[in-house]
Design a protein around this motif. Structure first.
Motif, PDB file in Angstrom:
ATOM      1  N   CYS A  98       0.830  -1.208   0.000  1.00  0.00           N
ATOM      2  CA  CYS A  98       0.000   0.000   0.000  1.00  0.00           C
ATOM      3  C   CYS A  98       0.867   1.262   0.000  1.00  0.00           C
ATOM      4  O   CYS A  98       0.508   2.272  -0.619  1.00  0.00           O
ATOM      5  N   VAL A  99       2.017   1.213   0.663  1.00  0.00           N
ATOM      6  CA  VAL A  99       2.924   2.360   0.700  1.00  0.00           C
ATOM      7  C   VAL A  99       3.672   2.486  -0.627  1.00  0.00           C
ATOM      8  O   VAL A  99       3.813   3.581  -1.174  1.00  0.00           O
ATOM      9  N   ARG A 100       4.155   1.360  -1.152  1.00  0.00           N
ATOM     10  CA  ARG A 100       4.854   1.388  -2.439  1.00  0.00           C
ATOM     11  C   ARG A 100       3.950   1.939  -3.534  1.00  0.00           C
ATOM     12  O   ARG A 100       4.405   2.649  -4.441  1.00  0.00           O
ATOM     13  N   CYS A 101       2.680   1.602  -3.459  1.00  0.00           N
ATOM     14  CA  CYS A 101       1.715   2.070  -4.458  1.00  0.00           C
ATOM     15  C   CYS A 101       1.664   3.595  -4.482  1.00  0.00           C
ATOM     16  O   CYS A 101       1.695   4.220  -5.553  1.00  0.00           O
ATOM     17  N   ILE A 102       1.616   4.208  -3.289  1.00  0.00           N
ATOM     18  CA  ILE A 102       1.564   5.669  -3.199  1.00  0.00           C
ATOM     19  C   ILE A 102       2.762   6.295  -3.899  1.00  0.00           C
ATOM     20  O   ILE A 102       2.624   7.176  -4.754  1.00  0.00           O
ATOM     21  N   PHE A 103       3.946   5.830  -3.540  1.00  0.00           N
ATOM     22  CA  PHE A 103       5.151   6.481  -4.037  1.00  0.00           C
ATOM     23  C   PHE A 103       5.442   6.136  -5.500  1.00  0.00           C
ATOM     24  O   PHE A 103       6.114   6.906  -6.185  1.00  0.00           O
ATOM     25  N   ASP A 104       4.901   5.019  -5.975  1.00  0.00           N
ATOM     26  CA  ASP A 104       4.992   4.747  -7.411  1.00  0.00           C
ATOM     27  C   ASP A 104       4.127   5.747  -8.185  1.00  0.00           C
ATOM     28  O   ASP A 104       4.513   6.217  -9.258  1.00  0.00           O
ATOM     29  N   ILE A 105       2.954   6.067  -7.650  1.00  0.00           N
ATOM     30  CA  ILE A 105       2.077   7.061  -8.282  1.00  0.00           C
ATOM     31  C   ILE A 105       2.758   8.427  -8.292  1.00  0.00           C
ATOM     32  O   ILE A 105       2.806   9.120  -9.314  1.00  0.00           O
ATOM     33  N   LEU A 106       3.312   8.814  -7.149  1.00  0.00           N
ATOM     34  CA  LEU A 106       3.975  10.118  -7.040  1.00  0.00           C
ATOM     35  C   LEU A 106       5.212  10.185  -7.939  1.00  0.00           C
ATOM     36  O   LEU A 106       5.481  11.215  -8.564  1.00  0.00           O
ATOM     37  N   ALA A 107       5.943   9.075  -8.013  1.00  0.00           N
ATOM     38  CA  ALA A 107       7.137   9.044  -8.873  1.00  0.00           C
ATOM     39  C   ALA A 107       6.752   9.165 -10.345  1.00  0.00           C
ATOM     40  O   ALA A 107       7.436   9.828 -11.129  1.00  0.00           O
ATOM     41  N   ASP A 108       5.652   8.528 -10.715  1.00  0.00           N
ATOM     42  CA  ASP A 108       5.186   8.608 -12.100  1.00  0.00           C
ATOM     43  C   ASP A 108       4.790  10.036 -12.465  1.00  0.00           C
ATOM     44  O   ASP A 108       5.115  10.527 -13.547  1.00  0.00           O
ATOM     45  N   ILE A 109       4.099  10.701 -11.544  1.00  0.00           N
ATOM     46  CA  ILE A 109       3.703  12.096 -11.792  1.00  0.00           C
ATOM     47  C   ILE A 109       4.936  12.982 -11.926  1.00  0.00           C
ATOM     48  O   ILE A 109       5.029  13.825 -12.823  1.00  0.00           O
ATOM     49  N   GLU A 110       5.907  12.776 -11.032  1.00  0.00           N
ATOM     50  CA  GLU A 110       7.122  13.584 -11.079  1.00  0.00           C
ATOM     51  C   GLU A 110       7.921  13.320 -12.350  1.00  0.00           C
ATOM     52  O   GLU A 110       8.449  14.250 -12.978  1.00  0.00           O
ATOM     53  N   ALA A 111       7.972  12.047 -12.780  1.00  0.00           N
ATOM     54  CA  ALA A 111       8.727  11.701 -13.986  1.00  0.00           C
ATOM     55  C   ALA A 111       8.113  12.330 -15.236  1.00  0.00           C
ATOM     56  O   ALA A 111       8.812  12.597 -16.211  1.00  0.00           O
ATOM     57  N   ASN A 112       6.811  12.556 -15.205  1.00  0.00           N
ATOM     58  CA  ASN A 112       6.112  13.146 -16.353  1.00  0.00           C
ATOM     59  C   ASN A 112       5.707  14.599 -16.092  1.00  0.00           C
ATOM     60  O   ASN A 112       4.726  15.085 -16.675  1.00  0.00           O
ATOM     61  N   ALA A 113       6.464  15.273 -15.232  1.00  0.00           N
ATOM     62  CA  ALA A 113       6.141  16.653 -14.859  1.00  0.00           C
ATOM     63  C   ALA A 113       6.045  17.575 -16.079  1.00  0.00           C
ATOM     64  O   ALA A 113       5.152  18.425 -16.164  1.00  0.00           O
ATOM     65  N   ALA A 114       6.962  17.407 -17.023  1.00  0.00           N
ATOM     66  CA  ALA A 114       6.959  18.268 -18.213  1.00  0.00           C
ATOM     67  C   ALA A 114       5.662  18.103 -18.998  1.00  0.00           C
ATOM     68  O   ALA A 114       5.083  19.090 -19.493  1.00  0.00           O
ATOM     69  N   GLY A 115       5.186  16.876 -19.104  1.00  0.00           N
ATOM     70  CA  GLY A 115       3.936  16.618 -19.816  1.00  0.00           C
ATOM     71  C   GLY A 115       2.740  17.225 -19.115  1.00  0.00           C
ATOM     72  O   GLY A 115       1.841  17.779 -19.759  1.00  0.00           O
ATOM     73  N   TRP A 116       2.721  17.145 -17.782  1.00  0.00           N
ATOM     74  CA  TRP A 116       1.614  17.742 -17.013  1.00  0.00           C
ATOM     75  C   TRP A 116       1.601  19.255 -17.202  1.00  0.00           C
ATOM     76  O   TRP A 116       0.540  19.857 -17.389  1.00  0.00           O
ATOM     77  N   ARG A 117       2.781  19.873 -17.143  1.00  0.00           N
ATOM     78  CA  ARG A 117       2.840  21.329 -17.316  1.00  0.00           C
ATOM     79  C   ARG A 117       2.400  21.725 -18.723  1.00  0.00           C
ATOM     80  O   ARG A 117       1.710  22.734 -18.907  1.00  0.00           O
ATOM     81  N   LYS A 118       2.813  20.943 -19.709  1.00  0.00           N
ATOM     82  CA  LYS A 118       2.452  21.255 -21.091  1.00  0.00           C
ATOM     83  C   LYS A 118       0.949  21.145 -21.310  1.00  0.00           C
ATOM     84  O   LYS A 118       0.333  21.989 -21.972  1.00  0.00           O
ATOM     85  N   ASN A 119       0.337  20.099 -20.764  1.00  0.00           N
ATOM     86  CA  ASN A 119      -1.080  19.841 -21.013  1.00  0.00           C
ATOM     87  C   ASN A 119      -2.020  20.610 -20.092  1.00  0.00           C
ATOM     88  O   ASN A 119      -3.128  20.968 -20.505  1.00  0.00           O
ATOM     89  N   TYR A 120      -1.586  20.842 -18.847  1.00  0.00           N
ATOM     90  CA  TYR A 120      -2.498  21.451 -17.871  1.00  0.00           C
ATOM     91  C   TYR A 120      -1.934  22.672 -17.161  1.00  0.00           C
ATOM     92  O   TYR A 120      -2.618  23.273 -16.337  1.00  0.00           O
ATOM     93  N   GLY A 121      -0.673  23.026 -17.456  1.00  0.00           N
ATOM     94  CA  GLY A 121      -0.098  24.224 -16.857  1.00  0.00           C
ATOM     95  C   GLY A 121       0.401  24.037 -15.444  1.00  0.00           C
ATOM     96  O   GLY A 121       0.875  24.990 -14.821  1.00  0.00           O
ATOM     97  N   GLN A 122       0.321  22.827 -14.913  1.00  0.00           N
ATOM     98  CA  GLN A 122       0.797  22.556 -13.559  1.00  0.00           C
ATOM     99  C   GLN A 122       0.968  21.063 -13.350  1.00  0.00           C
ATOM    100  O   GLN A 122       0.423  20.251 -14.107  1.00  0.00           O
ATOM    101  N   VAL A 123       1.740  20.722 -12.335  1.00  0.00           N
ATOM    102  CA  VAL A 123       1.934  19.322 -11.957  1.00  0.00           C
ATOM    103  C   VAL A 123       1.002  19.027 -10.785  1.00  0.00           C
ATOM    104  O   VAL A 123       0.999  19.771  -9.792  1.00  0.00           O
ATOM    105  N   PRO A 124       0.186  17.985 -10.869  1.00  0.00           N
ATOM    106  CA  PRO A 124      -0.750  17.683  -9.779  1.00  0.00           C
ATOM    107  C   PRO A 124      -0.040  17.467  -8.443  1.00  0.00           C
ATOM    108  O   PRO A 124       0.991  16.802  -8.386  1.00  0.00           O
ATOM    109  N   LYS A 125      -0.610  18.040  -7.383  1.00  0.00           N
ATOM    110  CA  LYS A 125      -0.150  17.781  -6.025  1.00  0.00           C
ATOM    111  C   LYS A 125      -1.234  16.999  -5.307  1.00  0.00           C
ATOM    112  O   LYS A 125      -2.419  17.321  -5.432  1.00  0.00           O
ATOM    113  N   LEU A 126      -0.815  15.995  -4.573  1.00  0.00           N
ATOM    114  CA  LEU A 126      -1.773  15.096  -3.951  1.00  0.00           C
ATOM    115  C   LEU A 126      -1.699  15.159  -2.434  1.00  0.00           C
ATOM    116  O   LEU A 126      -0.662  15.457  -1.852  1.00  0.00           O
TER     117      LEU A 126
END
Length: 353
Positions: A225-253
């Motif tokens: 359950c803990v690994r799942c959280i940080f895998d999600i957060l790592a995926d968001i961070e790894a694709n930060a450029a894509g989030w900024r390009k598409n939505y203007g910001q990187v999601p914070k959870l």
């Protein structure tokens, strides 16, 4: 419920497909060795299922998903026809080379008869329908409803993970509800693979929040359950450029983890659903609300944290006990962070979404 690995899942699908080929041979070619039908069925059916499960031609599948419904269906049928024809030809040539088939001409090996096409299409459609329904409901819910496991309320222990998108209201006010929905859709899609990888189940989406759950023993095993959280957060961070390009910001959870005893029951008449009742669910929701006042991104109850061994790259900060609304006793709380996910270590004022 016993865990089924992806490998076991594919083995089960392979057995079902092979059995369908054997049945076809027994019905129409009683003088033929049944294994020939099984081989044809596997060569015809597996590419289609691999395509549907996004193992084969994933980029193509994503493209046709964007088509209007009628165009999507026609395109899929065309792709099915191509894949089945190639599979039939490959199986025929293989069996001929092994001396297991002696056709009147090579055309009989590589051109699929219409009745075989119809039968194979029917079997694949049925399997895909079952897999789609299972995907829609979740494997655990699908099987539980199939065997009526929760028709009568059941007392069990589960882990709950609440994930909330920070500042979603402000995003919607600035960009509009449609754009906010697109952001949430992309975000929730990001959750799917880590949840699947760590044997969890997305129970529900409530506004800008997702509720993920595990049977307690499965969730704490290897700190899934803990690994799942940080895998999600790592995926968001790894694709930060894509989030900024598409939505203007990187999601914070804002994330909360808690586990304990609950009551699970199947409810509803026209629309059935498996729901969870008890203090554990409510406490997890209250813990998620504490993230804002404690200025932490990921919180876990001390009670749950003590039931697992954390990976080496996960650190825990004991925040003591805190009063939780609706709970008579104070709750021990810990903050989690990961050296692999730098976004969690950056100070931020977290606003309620």
């Amino acid at each position: 419920m016993r865990e089924i690995s992806p490998t076991q899942n594919w083995i089960l699908i392979t057995i079902v497909l092979a059995a369908s080929g054997v049945i076809y041979d027994l019905m129409f070619y009683s003088n033929q060795t049944p294994i020939i039908g099984a081989i044809f069925a596997l060569f015809i059916g597996m590419p289609i299922l691999a395509f549907e499960r996004k193992v084969l031609f994933r980029a193509l599948y994503r493209r046709i998903q964007k088509l209007p419904t009628f165009a999507f269906i026609i395109t899929e049928l065309l792709i099915y026809e191509i894949l089945m024809s190639i599979g039939f030809a490959c199986a025929g040539l293989l069996l001929w080379s092994l001396g297991m088939l002696k056709p009147a001409s090579l055309l009989d090996l590589v051109i699929m008869p219409f009745e075989v096409f119809v039968y194979a299409l029917a079997v694949c459609t049925m399997l895909i329908f079952v897999l789609r329904v299972r995907e829609l409901l979740g494997r655990e819910v699908f099987l539980s409803m199939l065997i009526s496991r929760y028709r009568n309320p059941v007392r069990e222990e589960r882990v709950f993970l609440f994930i909330d998108l920070v500042d979603s209201t402000a995003f919607a006010e600035k960009h509009g509800d449609l754009r906010a929905q697109q952001l949430l859709s992309s975000l929730f899609a990001t959750f799917a693979e880590p949840v699947r990888r760590h044997k969890g189940m997305i129970n529900d989406y409530v506004g800008d929040a997702a509720i993920i759950t595990w049977p307690l023993a499965r969730g704490v095993k290897n700190a899934r359950c803990v690994r799942c959280i940080f895998d999600i957060l790592a995926d968001i961070e790894a694709n930060a450029a894509g989030w900024r390009k598409n939505y203007g910001q990187v999601p914070k959870l804002r994330v909360a983890l808690h586990g304990g005893e609950i009551i699970t029951a199947e409810i509803g008449v026209d629309h059935h659903k498996i729901s969870y009742f008890g203090d554990t669910v409510n406490t997890t929701a209250r813990l998620e609300a504490l993230c804002r006042s404690l200025n932490r991104s990921v919180l876990i109850s001390t009670e749950l944290a003590r039931r697992m061994n954390f990976p080496d790259d996960i650190s825990c900060e004991d925040l003591g006990t805190h009063a939780v609304k609706g709970r008579g006793q104070a709750l021990g709380v810990m903050a989690l962070s990961s050296r692999a996910v730098t976004v969690l270590n950056a100070p931020a004022v977290i606003l309620h979404g």
